[in-house]
Design a protein around this motif. Sequence first.
Motif, mmCIF file in Angstrom:
data_model
loop_
_atom_site.group_PDB
_atom_site.id
_atom_site.type_symbol
_atom_site.label_atom_id
_atom_site.label_comp_id
_atom_site.label_asym_id
_atom_site.label_seq_id
_atom_site.Cartn_x
_atom_site.Cartn_y
_atom_site.Cartn_z
ATOM 1 N N PRO A 12 0.810 -1.228 0.000
ATOM 2 C CA PRO A 12 0.000 0.000 0.000
ATOM 3 C C PRO A 12 0.843 1.278 0.000
ATOM 4 C CG PRO A 12 -0.087 -1.075 2.147
ATOM 5 C CD PRO A 12 0.638 -2.002 1.228
ATOM 6 N N ASN A 14 2.931 2.157 -2.132
ATOM 7 C CA ASN A 14 3.118 2.655 -3.506
ATOM 8 C C ASN A 14 2.267 3.887 -3.772
ATOM 9 O OD1 ASN A 14 5.100 0.973 -4.724
ATOM 10 N ND2 ASN A 14 3.623 -0.690 -4.725
ATOM 11 N N GLN A 15 1.177 4.060 -3.036
ATOM 12 C CA GLN A 15 0.328 5.242 -3.199
ATOM 13 C C GLN A 15 1.024 6.493 -2.670
ATOM 14 O OE1 GLN A 15 -3.099 3.949 -1.053
ATOM 15 N NE2 GLN A 15 -3.849 2.667 -2.721
ATOM 16 N N ILE A 16 1.927 6.325 -1.726
ATOM 17 C CA ILE A 16 2.652 7.460 -1.132
ATOM 18 C C ILE A 16 3.958 7.701 -1.877
ATOM 19 C CG2 ILE A 16 3.755 8.322 0.966
ATOM 20 C CD1 ILE A 16 1.704 6.554 2.526
ATOM 21 N N THR A 18 5.200 7.198 -5.135
ATOM 22 C CA THR A 18 4.736 6.869 -6.480
ATOM 23 C C THR A 18 5.841 6.403 -7.421
ATOM 24 O OG1 THR A 18 4.853 9.209 -7.072
ATOM 25 C CG2 THR A 18 2.718 8.367 -6.325
ATOM 26 N N GLN A 52 4.436 13.864 1.393
ATOM 27 C CA GLN A 52 4.615 12.450 1.701
ATOM 28 C C GLN A 52 4.556 12.210 3.206
ATOM 29 O OE1 GLN A 52 8.348 11.969 -0.444
ATOM 30 N NE2 GLN A 52 7.395 10.367 -1.714
ATOM 31 N N ARG A 59 -2.025 8.144 7.638
ATOM 32 C CA ARG A 59 -2.254 6.693 7.582
ATOM 33 C C ARG A 59 -1.812 6.025 8.887
ATOM 34 N NH1 ARG A 59 -0.815 3.653 2.322
ATOM 35 N NH2 ARG A 59 -2.698 4.749 1.764
#
Length: 130
Positions: A12, A14-16, A18, A52, A59
């Motif tokens: 997960p 990878n969303q932060i 990129t 970031q 999160r």
Amino acid sequence: METWASLKSNTPFNQIFTDGKVPIKSIVPIIPRDKTSPACYVVDADFLSNQQILVLAERLYQMWQPECTDVQMAVDYIRQGLPLKCDHFCCVTTTDQAVFAAMLDEPTSNDDFDDWENEDDDWENEDDEL
């Protein structure tokens, strides 16, 4: 960024991150004292954007409630060095020449090593204890 870990495609994070790269403090993972805890790489927040850090903190805040009392607490934790499980990564690399030298170079007689006072005595005593 001199040292980073590349994320696996199914994480997960990878969303932060990129570009799939997470800046880390060392290519050597930290090994927790608790043997049930996984090995981790420590994120180097000096190379993260403010965006970031904020997204990551939000999160973590959601995951760590009620121990984490607010987003700023998570931001502070990230800035100190956030450990992320090695399982999130497929590889690590660095452009730091000193690290390359340490990993690839064989020791030579020209290398400087600390002189340990009474080094021979210490080794002899250590053998006696075994």
